[in-house]
Design an enzyme around this catalytic site. Sequence first.
Site, PDB file in Angstrom:
ATOM      1  N   PHE A 202      -9.818  -0.293  -0.306  1.00  0.00           N
ATOM      2  CA  PHE A 202      -9.481  -1.217   0.750  1.00  0.00           C
ATOM      3  C   PHE A 202      -9.937  -2.426   0.182  1.00  0.00           C
ATOM      4  O   PHE A 202     -11.072  -2.561  -0.130  1.00  0.00           O
ATOM      5  CB  PHE A 202      -9.918  -0.777   2.181  1.00  0.00           C
ATOM      6  CG  PHE A 202      -9.473  -1.831   3.372  1.00  0.00           C
ATOM      7  CD1 PHE A 202      -8.261  -1.073   3.792  1.00  0.00           C
ATOM      8  CD2 PHE A 202      -9.874  -2.829   3.796  1.00  0.00           C
ATOM      9  CE1 PHE A 202      -7.605  -1.968   4.865  1.00  0.00           C
ATOM     10  CE2 PHE A 202      -9.330  -3.452   4.860  1.00  0.00           C
ATOM     11  CZ  PHE A 202      -7.984  -2.841   5.326  1.00  0.00           C
TER      12      PHE A 202
ATOM     13  N   ASP B 225       0.966  -1.254   0.027  1.00  0.00           N
ATOM     14  CA  ASP B 225       0.001   0.083   0.085  1.00  0.00           C
ATOM     15  C   ASP B 225       0.925   1.175  -0.055  1.00  0.00           C
ATOM     16  O   ASP B 225       1.402   1.558  -1.144  1.00  0.00           O
ATOM     17  CB  ASP B 225      -0.722  -0.071   1.181  1.00  0.00           C
ATOM     18  CG  ASP B 225      -1.993   1.063   1.319  1.00  0.00           C
ATOM     19  OD1 ASP B 225      -1.884   2.034   0.589  1.00  0.00           O
ATOM     20  OD2 ASP B 225      -2.922   0.725   2.028  1.00  0.00           O
TER      21      ASP B 225
ATOM     22  N   ARG C  60     -10.468 -13.078   6.308  1.00  0.00           N
ATOM     23  CA  ARG C  60      -9.233 -13.423   5.867  1.00  0.00           C
ATOM     24  C   ARG C  60      -9.713 -14.788   4.842  1.00  0.00           C
ATOM     25  O   ARG C  60      -8.905 -15.305   4.064  1.00  0.00           O
ATOM     26  CB  ARG C  60      -8.194 -13.839   6.862  1.00  0.00           C
ATOM     27  CG  ARG C  60      -7.574 -12.781   7.383  1.00  0.00           C
ATOM     28  CD  ARG C  60      -6.612 -13.158   8.514  1.00  0.00           C
ATOM     29  NE  ARG C  60      -6.012 -12.159   9.376  1.00  0.00           N
ATOM     30  CZ  ARG C  60      -5.320 -11.048   9.129  1.00  0.00           C
ATOM     31  NH1 ARG C  60      -4.666 -10.969   8.195  1.00  0.00           N
ATOM     32  NH2 ARG C  60      -5.093 -10.332  10.145  1.00  0.00           N
TER      33      ARG C  60
HETATM   34  P1  IMP Z   1       1.982  -0.384   3.841  1.00  0.00           P
HETATM   35  O1  IMP Z   1       3.075  -0.689   4.835  1.00  0.00           O
HETATM   36  O2  IMP Z   1       1.154   0.612   3.741  1.00  0.00           O
HETATM   37  O3  IMP Z   1       2.375  -0.848   2.260  1.00  0.00           O
HETATM   38  O4  IMP Z   1       0.896  -1.814   4.230  1.00  0.00           O
HETATM   39  C1  IMP Z   1       1.314  -3.028   4.137  1.00  0.00           C
HETATM   40  C2  IMP Z   1       0.264  -3.865   5.120  1.00  0.00           C
HETATM   41  O5  IMP Z   1      -0.918  -3.068   5.522  1.00  0.00           O
HETATM   42  C3  IMP Z   1      -0.184  -4.947   4.136  1.00  0.00           C
HETATM   43  O6  IMP Z   1       0.707  -6.238   4.572  1.00  0.00           O
HETATM   44  C4  IMP Z   1      -1.413  -5.189   4.788  1.00  0.00           C
HETATM   45  O7  IMP Z   1      -1.457  -6.118   6.337  1.00  0.00           O
HETATM   46  C5  IMP Z   1      -1.897  -3.983   5.269  1.00  0.00           C
HETATM   47  N1  IMP Z   1      -2.922  -3.478   4.146  1.00  0.00           N
HETATM   48  C6  IMP Z   1      -2.718  -2.481   3.244  1.00  0.00           C
HETATM   49  N2  IMP Z   1      -3.720  -2.159   2.317  1.00  0.00           N
HETATM   50  C7  IMP Z   1      -4.679  -3.070   2.890  1.00  0.00           C
HETATM   51  C8  IMP Z   1      -5.837  -3.500   2.287  1.00  0.00           C
HETATM   52  O8  IMP Z   1      -6.538  -2.884   1.395  1.00  0.00           O
HETATM   53  N3  IMP Z   1      -6.561  -4.401   3.012  1.00  0.00           N
HETATM   54  C9  IMP Z   1      -5.962  -5.165   3.988  1.00  0.00           C
HETATM   55  N4  IMP Z   1      -4.943  -4.857   4.430  1.00  0.00           N
HETATM   56  C10 IMP Z   1      -4.186  -3.926   3.890  1.00  0.00           C
END
Ligand code: IMP
Length: 188
Positions: A163, A114, A176
């Site tokens: 999301f 993300d 999940r």
């Molecule tokens: P980042 O550090 O912002 O890239 O986020 C990574 C982590 O956030 C992922 O491993 C997920 O656990 C969680 N995450 C990010 N976006 C989503 C989503 O759309 N649905 C569910 N979990 C998310």
Amino acid sequence: MTVNEQVNRTTVCNGERFRLYLDESTIRDRVAELGRQISADYEGLRPVLVGVLNGAFIFLADLMREISGDCEVDFIKLSSYGESKISNGVVTELKAIDANLQGKHVLIIEDIVDTGLSMKYLCDRIQENGPASVKAVTLLHKAAATKVDVPLDYVGFEIDNLFVIGYGLDYSQLGRNLKDIYILDEDQ
Ligand code: IMP
């Protein structure tokens, strides 16, 4: 099931509606493709797959069975979004990697990138262990949300900046176990 029934499929998770986005067979086919690619790229190299808990456990289990050569597995757990759908920008480690990664070819296996903060943290953290190589694998990538410059070597699907839940991904610990991936329905 007809195409229209597929398109209209929705699910409710923690009181919010999500619509079908990637179905089970689309995911299965893409995971098999990634497995074939990794098998070819890592032939004879015995890679270590480091899965990021909790979200990546289903993707990792399926991907690993699509890899034909020898490979190892380990897990790391980072802080999650908790009850929220938005990253708070802070990454902390809740479970460390057990394997000795010195001289190993490491593949980091994420469910989704993300902001990119978690993947950047993981790449830097694993580099400290003296691996032979480190590459990043993610099933999903929200390019429009990614703020940190981190190379992604294998990406299952580029997705919209909304999301998603299912296939290991949760919203406040639920969702999940869905076999398909669903996206937040903005029209609800
Ligand atoms: P980042 O550090 O912002 O890239 O986020 C990574 C982590 O956030 C992922 O491993 C997920 O656990 C969680 N995450 C990010 N976006 C989503 C989503 O759309 N649905 C569910 N979990 C998310």
